[in-house]
Design an enzyme around this catalytic site. Structure first.
Site, short mmCIF file in Angstrom:
data_model
loop_
_atom_site.label_atom_id
_atom_site.label_comp_id
_atom_site.label_asym_id
_atom_site.label_seq_id
_atom_site.Cartn_x
_atom_site.Cartn_y
_atom_site.Cartn_z
N HIS A 14 -124.37 48.02 -17.24
CA HIS A 14 -122.87 48.28 -17.71
C HIS A 14 -122.01 47.94 -16.90
O HIS A 14 -121.48 48.54 -15.90
CB HIS A 14 -123.07 50.00 -17.77
CG HIS A 14 -121.72 50.54 -18.42
ND1 HIS A 14 -121.69 51.95 -18.50
CD2 HIS A 14 -120.50 50.07 -18.63
CE1 HIS A 14 -120.26 52.14 -19.01
NE2 HIS A 14 -119.65 50.95 -19.26
N HIS A 16 -118.31 45.32 -17.31
CA HIS A 16 -117.28 44.59 -17.91
C HIS A 16 -116.71 43.46 -17.23
O HIS A 16 -116.14 43.90 -16.25
CB HIS A 16 -115.98 45.71 -18.58
CG HIS A 16 -116.29 46.85 -18.99
ND1 HIS A 16 -116.62 46.54 -20.53
CD2 HIS A 16 -116.93 47.98 -18.75
CE1 HIS A 16 -117.03 47.93 -21.05
NE2 HIS A 16 -117.22 48.79 -20.08
N GLU A 18 -114.17 41.51 -17.42
CA GLU A 18 -112.84 41.65 -17.11
C GLU A 18 -112.55 42.64 -16.07
O GLU A 18 -111.57 42.54 -15.30
CB GLU A 18 -112.12 41.71 -18.33
CG GLU A 18 -112.04 40.69 -19.33
CD GLU A 18 -112.89 40.76 -20.11
OE1 GLU A 18 -113.28 39.95 -21.22
OE2 GLU A 18 -113.80 41.59 -20.30
N GLY A 158 -113.54 51.08 -25.01
CA GLY A 158 -112.34 51.66 -25.31
C GLY A 158 -112.19 53.33 -25.10
O GLY A 158 -113.11 53.76 -24.84
N HIS A 185 -120.01 52.90 -26.10
CA HIS A 185 -119.90 54.04 -25.06
C HIS A 185 -119.10 55.36 -25.90
O HIS A 185 -118.74 55.52 -27.14
CB HIS A 185 -118.03 53.50 -24.60
CG HIS A 185 -118.28 52.29 -23.61
ND1 HIS A 185 -118.80 51.17 -24.00
CD2 HIS A 185 -117.65 52.42 -22.31
CE1 HIS A 185 -118.73 50.56 -22.54
NE2 HIS A 185 -118.08 51.25 -21.87
N GLU A 188 -117.85 60.32 -22.63
CA GLU A 188 -117.15 59.86 -21.28
C GLU A 188 -116.04 60.78 -21.55
O GLU A 188 -115.83 61.87 -20.96
CB GLU A 188 -116.95 58.36 -20.97
CG GLU A 188 -116.18 58.16 -19.79
CD GLU A 188 -115.59 56.80 -19.78
OE1 GLU A 188 -115.22 56.33 -18.58
OE2 GLU A 188 -115.40 56.20 -20.56
N ASP A 266 -119.69 49.58 -13.65
CA ASP A 266 -118.34 49.72 -14.92
C ASP A 266 -117.61 48.71 -14.72
O ASP A 266 -117.38 47.65 -15.24
CB ASP A 266 -118.04 51.14 -14.82
CG ASP A 266 -117.23 51.36 -16.22
OD1 ASP A 266 -117.07 50.58 -17.28
OD2 ASP A 266 -116.75 52.55 -16.26
N ASP A 267 -116.26 49.05 -13.60
CA ASP A 267 -115.46 47.86 -13.51
C ASP A 267 -114.83 48.11 -12.06
O ASP A 267 -113.91 48.76 -11.72
CB ASP A 267 -113.93 48.63 -14.42
CG ASP A 267 -114.23 48.76 -15.77
OD1 ASP A 267 -114.11 47.52 -16.33
OD2 ASP A 267 -114.33 49.74 -16.59
#
Length: 324
Positions: A14, A16, A18, A158, A185, A188, A266-267
């Site tokens: 999981h 992303h 970016e 998103g 997703h 959450e 995740d990010d």
């Protein structure tokens, strides 16, 4: 414990791309704009809401990702960090609408990411999109994804409270029929009903997050019965205030109920974490044992898109480490 976590052959399922832009690239590029240690990357920082998180993420990622070359450079450094953490398999998504923003075809972005993969790391690339992206020129792009042999699958991401539109189930079914992995997703920023929707209506067996399923035992049971995997991001959940702390995280309860869960970052651009950090937080703040951490590592390999021989090799290595 640090040595044990480092030794585990891990997966990240999981992520992303970016949101995984290595912050040091931004700092080296424009040090006056991007200071070395921004407050939002500190371990004790908490995002007040999703819009603020989105603002910081996009404000840092969008200036960088302007070409396929920038995707390559970011992925090269990102994957090198995975190798350092003994991560051997990665599933990462790029935001498909970026292809329209910067005028670079999605297949060129995929090729750039693929070119950055180092020896010894298996990578599967996904196209991520918002629940509202099936309109205008994006519709033709999304419909064509079934023909992208280099694409492992798709992810619906998103702000979760946005309604899931009717096109999604049709497109997701078409993509699965073409051999693609479908993710969504859910669970959450919205409740267990969205996890049920992802499983029953969209047909996914890979839910990104999924943790709020714990609020409805029937949804937890559904996840177990359907063999659905939750790709969980503990530090992300805490920093976004989905849960108050690692100690309060429902991950252990989900595992005890029989839900297969994996661990990812995740990010990391905006959370400042690595895969090892998430494992270590579970150990030090959540009291997770070596056996529980090994179980999480095994779960990642159980769902990894790799040949059976490779899967068995890494599972055997985890078992060896867990019983040493």
């Amino acid at each position: 414990m640090r040595a044990f976590i480092q030794s585990l052959p891990k997966t990240e399922t999981h992520l992303h791309i970016e949101g995984a832009l290595p912050y040091e690239l931004l700092h080296a590029w424009q040090p006056e704009k991007y200071p070395p240690s921004p407050a939002f990357r500190a371990p004790d920082y908490r995002y007040p809401n999703f819009p603020k998180f989105d603002e910081i993420l996009l404000g840092h990622a969008l200036p960088w990702f302007t070409s396929a070359e920038r995707y390559y450079e970011s992925a090269r450094v990102m994957f090198a960090k995975h190798v350092v953490d003994n991560v051997r398999y990665v599933e990462t998504s790029f935001h498909l609408p970026v292809t329209q923003f910067i005028g670079v075809p999605g297949r060129e972005i995929i090729a750039a990411i693929r070119a950055a993969v180092p020896p010894g790391l298996e990578v599967r690339i996904f196209a991520g999109m918002l629940r509202t992206d099936y309109m205008g020129p994006m519709q033709a792009v999304i419909d064509d994804l079934v023909h992208w042999d280099e694409l492992a699958g798709v992810d619906l991401h998103g702000f979760e409270p946005v309604p899931t539109e009717p096109w999604t189930a049709v497109v997701w079914a078409r993509l699965r029929a073409a051999g693609k992995i479908t993710k969504c997703h859910a669970g959450e920023f919205d409740g267990p009903a969205r996890v049920r929707e992802a499983i029953e209506q969209l047909g996914v067996r890979r839910v990104q997050h999924g943790i709020r399923a714990i609020e409805d035992p029937a949804v937890v049971e559904l996840a177990v019965e359907t063999g659905t995997t939750f790709d969980v991001c503990p530090i992300s959940n805490v920093k976004l205030q989905v849960v108050p702390s690692i100690a309060d995280h429902p991950l252990r309860r989900l595992m005890q109920a029989g839900v297969r869960c994996t661990i990812s970052t995740d990010d990391p651009l905006v959370f400042g974490n690595t895969v090892n950090d998430d494992y270590l937080a579970l150990a030090t703040e959540g009291g997770f044992s070596r056996g529980e951490l090994a179980r999480l590592a095994r779960n990642g390999w159980e769902v990894a898109d790799v040949p059976a021989a490779a899967r068995q090799m890494w599972l055997a290595e985890i078992d060896r480490l867990a019983t040493a």
